[in-house]
Design a protein around this motif. Structure first.
Motif, PDB file in Angstrom:
ATOM      1  N   ALA A  75      47.795  44.221  45.999  1.00 29.47           N
ATOM      2  CA  ALA A  75      48.790  43.175  46.245  1.00 29.47           C
ATOM      3  C   ALA A  75      48.185  42.015  47.033  1.00 29.47           C
ATOM      4  O   ALA A  75      48.499  40.850  46.801  1.00 29.47           O
ATOM      5  N   CYS A  76      47.296  42.347  47.977  1.00 28.73           N
ATOM      6  CA  CYS A  76      46.630  41.320  48.759  1.00 28.73           C
ATOM      7  C   CYS A  76      45.772  40.436  47.860  1.00 28.73           C
ATOM      8  O   CYS A  76      45.810  39.209  47.949  1.00 28.73           O
ATOM      9  N   SER A  77      45.006  41.061  46.967  1.00 25.08           N
ATOM     10  CA  SER A  77      44.156  40.309  46.034  1.00 25.08           C
ATOM     11  C   SER A  77      44.982  39.403  45.140  1.00 25.08           C
ATOM     12  O   SER A  77      44.648  38.231  44.932  1.00 25.08           O
ATOM     13  N   PRO A 114      48.829  25.258  38.327  1.00 23.30           N
ATOM     14  CA  PRO A 114      49.054  25.248  36.883  1.00 23.30           C
ATOM     15  C   PRO A 114      47.828  24.703  36.148  1.00 23.30           C
ATOM     16  O   PRO A 114      47.238  23.702  36.541  1.00 23.30           O
ATOM     17  N   GLY A 115      47.416  25.391  35.101  1.00 20.06           N
ATOM     18  CA  GLY A 115      46.310  24.931  34.272  1.00 20.06           C
ATOM     19  C   GLY A 115      44.941  25.245  34.824  1.00 20.06           C
ATOM     20  O   GLY A 115      43.933  24.782  34.292  1.00 20.06           O
ATOM     21  N   CYS A 116      44.870  26.033  35.929  1.00 21.42           N
ATOM     22  CA  CYS A 116      43.563  26.371  36.486  1.00 21.42           C
ATOM     23  C   CYS A 116      42.817  27.326  35.573  1.00 21.42           C
ATOM     24  O   CYS A 116      43.418  28.096  34.827  1.00 21.42           O
ATOM     25  N   ALA A 117      41.497  27.300  35.672  1.00 19.29           N
ATOM     26  CA  ALA A 117      40.663  28.151  34.814  1.00 19.29           C
ATOM     27  C   ALA A 117      40.892  29.618  35.128  1.00 19.29           C
ATOM     28  O   ALA A 117      41.247  29.987  36.247  1.00 19.29           O
ATOM     29  N   ASP A 118      40.692  30.452  34.097  1.00 18.01           N
ATOM     30  CA  ASP A 118      40.811  31.890  34.285  1.00 18.01           C
ATOM     31  C   ASP A 118      39.577  32.414  35.017  1.00 18.01           C
ATOM     32  O   ASP A 118      38.572  31.736  35.164  1.00 18.01           O
ATOM     33  N   GLY A 119      39.647  33.655  35.431  1.00 13.54           N
ATOM     34  CA  GLY A 119      38.512  34.267  36.109  1.00 13.54           C
ATOM     35  C   GLY A 119      38.861  34.642  37.529  1.00 13.54           C
ATOM     36  O   GLY A 119      39.686  34.017  38.189  1.00 13.54           O
ATOM     37  N   ARG A 120      38.197  35.664  38.012  1.00 10.95           N
ATOM     38  CA  ARG A 120      38.461  36.156  39.353  1.00 10.95           C
ATOM     39  C   ARG A 120      37.846  35.225  40.392  1.00 10.95           C
ATOM     40  O   ARG A 120      36.751  34.701  40.212  1.00 10.95           O
ATOM     41  N   VAL A 121      38.562  35.022  41.495  1.00 10.65           N
ATOM     42  CA  VAL A 121      38.084  34.150  42.565  1.00 10.65           C
ATOM     43  C   VAL A 121      37.732  34.954  43.808  1.00 10.65           C
ATOM     44  O   VAL A 121      36.658  34.796  44.381  1.00 10.65           O
ATOM     45  N   TRP A 122      38.648  35.829  44.237  1.00  9.76           N
ATOM     46  CA  TRP A 122      38.466  36.561  45.489  1.00  9.76           C
ATOM     47  C   TRP A 122      37.770  37.906  45.261  1.00  9.76           C
ATOM     48  O   TRP A 122      38.027  38.596  44.286  1.00  9.76           O
ATOM     49  N   PHE A 123      36.929  38.293  46.201  1.00  6.46           N
ATOM     50  CA  PHE A 123      36.229  39.570  46.139  1.00  6.46           C
ATOM     51  C   PHE A 123      36.325  40.259  47.492  1.00  6.46           C
ATOM     52  O   PHE A 123      36.158  39.618  48.539  1.00  6.46           O
ATOM     53  N   LYS A 124      36.606  41.560  47.462  1.00  9.29           N
ATOM     54  CA  LYS A 124      36.687  42.339  48.709  1.00  9.29           C
ATOM     55  C   LYS A 124      35.280  42.615  49.211  1.00  9.29           C
ATOM     56  O   LYS A 124      34.447  43.132  48.473  1.00  9.29           O
ATOM     57  N   GLU A 125      35.033  42.293  50.463  1.00  6.21           N
ATOM     58  CA  GLU A 125      33.711  42.512  51.045  1.00  6.21           C
ATOM     59  C   GLU A 125      33.462  44.001  51.246  1.00  6.21           C
ATOM     60  O   GLU A 125      34.373  44.743  51.642  1.00  6.21           O
ATOM     61  N   ASP A 128      36.506  39.813  55.460  1.00  7.66           N
ATOM     62  CA  ASP A 128      37.011  40.914  54.636  1.00  7.66           C
ATOM     63  C   ASP A 128      37.119  40.511  53.175  1.00  7.66           C
ATOM     64  O   ASP A 128      37.014  41.352  52.286  1.00  7.66           O
ATOM     65  N   TRP A 129      37.392  39.225  52.943  1.00  9.20           N
ATOM     66  CA  TRP A 129      37.489  38.696  51.581  1.00  9.20           C
ATOM     67  C   TRP A 129      36.606  37.452  51.482  1.00  9.20           C
ATOM     68  O   TRP A 129      36.487  36.692  52.446  1.00  9.20           O
ATOM     69  N   ILE A 130      36.005  37.253  50.319  1.00  7.89           N
ATOM     70  CA  ILE A 130      35.193  36.074  50.093  1.00  7.89           C
ATOM     71  C   ILE A 130      35.512  35.490  48.718  1.00  7.89           C
ATOM     72  O   ILE A 130      35.587  36.229  47.728  1.00  7.89           O
ATOM     73  N   ALA A 131      35.762  34.183  48.688  1.00  9.82           N
ATOM     74  CA  ALA A 131      35.873  33.451  47.426  1.00  9.82           C
ATOM     75  C   ALA A 131      34.577  32.663  47.287  1.00  9.82           C
ATOM     76  O   ALA A 131      34.417  31.603  47.919  1.00  9.82           O
ATOM     77  N   PRO A 132      33.598  33.176  46.517  1.00  7.58           N
ATOM     78  CA  PRO A 132      32.275  32.542  46.454  1.00  7.58           C
ATOM     79  C   PRO A 132      32.354  31.089  45.973  1.00  7.58           C
ATOM     80  O   PRO A 132      33.229  30.734  45.186  1.00  7.58           O
ATOM     81  N   ARG A 133      31.408  30.278  46.464  1.00  7.56           N
ATOM     82  CA  ARG A 133      31.411  28.867  46.119  1.00  7.56           C
ATOM     83  C   ARG A 133      31.290  28.663  44.611  1.00  7.56           C
ATOM     84  O   ARG A 133      31.867  27.727  44.048  1.00  7.56           O
ATOM     85  N   THR A 151      32.807  28.394  54.509  1.00  9.76           N
ATOM     86  CA  THR A 151      31.458  28.727  54.971  1.00  9.76           C
ATOM     87  C   THR A 151      30.464  28.300  53.902  1.00  9.76           C
ATOM     88  O   THR A 151      30.849  27.863  52.810  1.00  9.76           O
ATOM     89  N   GLY A 152      29.184  28.457  54.205  1.00 15.31           N
ATOM     90  CA  GLY A 152      28.174  28.118  53.229  1.00 15.31           C
ATOM     91  C   GLY A 152      28.250  28.987  51.988  1.00 15.31           C
ATOM     92  O   GLY A 152      27.839  28.577  50.891  1.00 15.31           O
ATOM     93  N   SER A 153      28.792  30.204  52.120  1.00 13.24           N
ATOM     94  CA  SER A 153      28.904  31.122  50.985  1.00 13.24           C
ATOM     95  C   SER A 153      30.189  30.923  50.197  1.00 13.24           C
ATOM     96  O   SER A 153      30.287  31.339  49.045  1.00 13.24           O
ATOM     97  N   GLY A 154      31.179  30.286  50.819  1.00 11.06           N
ATOM     98  CA  GLY A 154      32.466  30.099  50.165  1.00 11.06           C
ATOM     99  C   GLY A 154      33.596  30.197  51.174  1.00 11.06           C
ATOM    100  O   GLY A 154      33.378  30.091  52.392  1.00 11.06           O
ATOM    101  N   LEU A 155      34.793  30.435  50.668  1.00 10.78           N
ATOM    102  CA  LEU A 155      35.964  30.567  51.540  1.00 10.78           C
ATOM    103  C   LEU A 155      36.064  32.024  52.002  1.00 10.78           C
ATOM    104  O   LEU A 155      36.134  32.942  51.182  1.00 10.78           O
ATOM    105  N   ALA A 156      36.049  32.235  53.319  1.00  9.34           N
ATOM    106  CA  ALA A 156      36.027  33.588  53.877  1.00  9.34           C
ATOM    107  C   ALA A 156      37.292  33.872  54.663  1.00  9.34           C
ATOM    108  O   ALA A 156      37.770  33.023  55.424  1.00  9.34           O
TER     109      ALA A 156
END
Length: 538
Positions: free
Chosen positions: A14-16, A26-37, A47-52, A88-93
């Motif tokens: 549910a968090c993801s 609306p209209g955003c590209a498909d694909g996973r954004v967030w990843f559990k660390e 705990d979560w990272i959305a890579p750049r 962050t330099g790696s993405g949104l954390a």
């Protein structure tokens, strides 16, 4: 603001989903954004990272607008226990508020272990038909493949009940028969009866329906000629054209080789028992699942189609098939039956226990422990593999009850026993005055917990492709318990839970004990769906 007591159960899924929705418009590209660390080093800062790289598909240079981050925090900070959300330099954390999350999860374990509430006015009804037990033969005729099917029915029934289904199992077993006594040894909960239900009237009606059916090619009845009767084997009542029925009704998923069925009285009695169960439980609009081994799948499809032909009422039950792969026994004992397999594993468990604990292994309590451990071992051997996948059972390998490198039911039970022993030592220390009594959960400070806590919710669903076959993740609970045991064993060997009896260490000890309490509850709840009793000593 939601409090720990009023907030709903927290789940990573549910968090993801909430975080994914927060970054997408609306209209955003498909694909996973967030990843559990998962990296221990990185978990200290996120705990979560959305890579750049993933964010660059949504935003220029992968930079999330600050106002969007503020809206995310405003809406989800308390609901998802978010402490910070930073570029962050790696993405949104995202770093979570671990003490607040621990307080909620460890203080409200019933949210995660209690059966689901049924929201509908009428419960969903399912009848599990265990095909290997329909012929009602003795226990000596049960193969290890049959045992796998029986244990799957027993487990699936409990899982569905906890999800709010009204579950009924067929066939009933007569009390004190060899099969009933054997299943009792295995801790299998099965419906039983003092006397067999008489379905003579239903069988008689079925004969009449078949004698008049357009799909019956030959039949033995009063109107048949002697020549037609002589063309059928002595124990065959009718010859029915199933292939034509499948074609006329446009049914999908049945074996293409199904053609003519030679109908015997035993088949009609089996269908009569199924029909009786449907009528008795008022399940005309319910679901019937035939749980069957792959060796008997073809024959069970015949039973399915015959029942469809014989069921002339307006309300028709939905029939599905849950097919179990075969069990191949490797080694010198390759031809043993289910009872011999149980006896073999029990003798191995007895021998392993004596080698480990010596003369302590005696008396009723140890007899109970060994039988329970054997039952758990067998269940994990037969149920930890996806139901369609064949199982290779190597009986040349002895049962291992040590803590090293095993992924069996015995390993799970051993770790349950470690938890029981842990709390036994704590309670004795309280009685001796070394530790104070366990405080209320609200008084604990969970900032003392530095390990990452992950609550895994397993989901069982009755999902199927078009046709008659079901795919259900019946192996999920066994795999979950094994993985949980591995994680607990690692934690237990690394962290000193019962600390020195010093006042400044008590809060950390109680926080860790509360985590162990929650873990024990998860173990016991999951094992309950397998009808396995956790040991209190080992």
């Amino acid at each position: 603001m939601e409090t720990a007591a009023s907030a709903p159960a927290f789940s990573l899924a549910a968090c993801s989903a909430a975080l994914e929705a927060a970054l997408r418009g609306p209209g955003c590209a498909d694909g996973r954004v967030w990843f559990k660390e998962s990296s221990g080093r990185n978990l200290k800062s996120r705990d979560w990272i959305a890579p750049r790289a993933a964010l660059s598909k949504l935003y220029p240079r992968g930079q999330v607008p600050e106002d969007l981050i503020e809206r995310l925090l405003s809406e989800y900070r308390h609901r998802l226990y978010i402490q910070s959300c930073k570029q962050t330099g790696s993405g949104l954390a995202i770093l979570m508020d671990h003490p607040a999350l621990f307080t909620h999860v460890l203080g409200n374990m019933l949210l995660y272990t209690r059966p689901l509430k049924v929201l509908s006015a009428k419960k969903k009804c399912v009848i599990l038909n265990c095909a290997p037990l329909q012929e009602n033969k003795g226990s000596e005729s049960l193969t290890v493949s049959h045992l796998r099917t029986i244990l799957l029915v027993d487990h699936l029934a409990e899982v569905l009940r906890q999800q709010g289904w009204e579950v009924h199992i067929t066939p009933n077993l007569a009390l004190k028969t060899s099969v009933y006594n054997f299943l009792k040894l295995l801790r299998v909960t099965w419906p039983c009866t003092q006397q067999t239900t008489s379905n003579e009237e239903a069988v008689s009606n079925f004969k009449k329906i078949l004698s008049e059916s357009v799909y019956t090619q030959l039949g033995k009845d009063k109107a048949s000629s002697n020549q037609a009767q002589n063309m059928l084997p002595e124990d065959v009542l009718f010859k029915v054209h199933l292939k034509q029925f499948v074609k006329d009704k446009e049914l999908e998923g049945y074996d293409a080789n199904l053609d003519m069925a030679l109908v015997k009285e035993e088949a009609l009695r089996q269908i009569a028992e199924l029909q009786h169960k449907v009528e008795k439980e008022n399940a005309e609009d319910g679901l019937v699942i035939h749980v069957v081994g792959c060796e008997e799948e073809f024959q069970q499809q015949k039973i399915d189609l015959l029942w469809r032909i014989l069921n002339t009422s307006r309300d028709r039950v939905t029939q599905k098939h849950l097919v179990c792969g075969s069990v191949k026994v490797i080694g010198e004992s390759s031809h043993i039956n289910a009872v011999q397999y149980f006896q073999f594993r029990r003798s191995q468990m007895q021998e392993a226990s004596v080698m480990k604990y010596g003369n302590l292994v005696q008396g009723d309590s140890w007899t109970e422990i060994i039988c329970s451990m054997t039952s758990a071992t067998i269940r994990f051997e037969l149920l930890a593999t996806a139901h369609r996948t064949p199982v290779n059972l190597d009986l040349t390998q002895a049962v291992n009850i040590s803590t090293k490198g095993t992924k069996s039911g015995a390993f799970v039970m051993y770790n349950c026993a470690r938890l029981a022993t842990l709390f036994d030592h704590f309670n004795k220390s309280v009685q001796q005055g070394l530790y104070p009594k366990f405080p209320e959960t609200s008084q604990l400070n969970f900032s003392a917990l530095q390990e990452e806590e992950v609550l895994c919710q397993t989901m069982q669903s009755l999902s199927s492709t078009k046709g008659i076959r079901l795919t259900i993740n019946t192996e999920t609970v066994c795999k979950f318990l094994v993985n949980l045991s591995i994680d607990f064993s690692s934690y237990y060997n690394r962290v000193h839970i019962l600390g020195e009896p010093l006042e400044h260490l008590f809060n950390q000890m109680f926080a860790r004990l509360q985590l162990m309490k929650a873990l024990r509850e998860v173990f016991h709840t999951a094992l309950g769906t397998l009808h396995v009793t956790p040991p209190s000593q080992l």
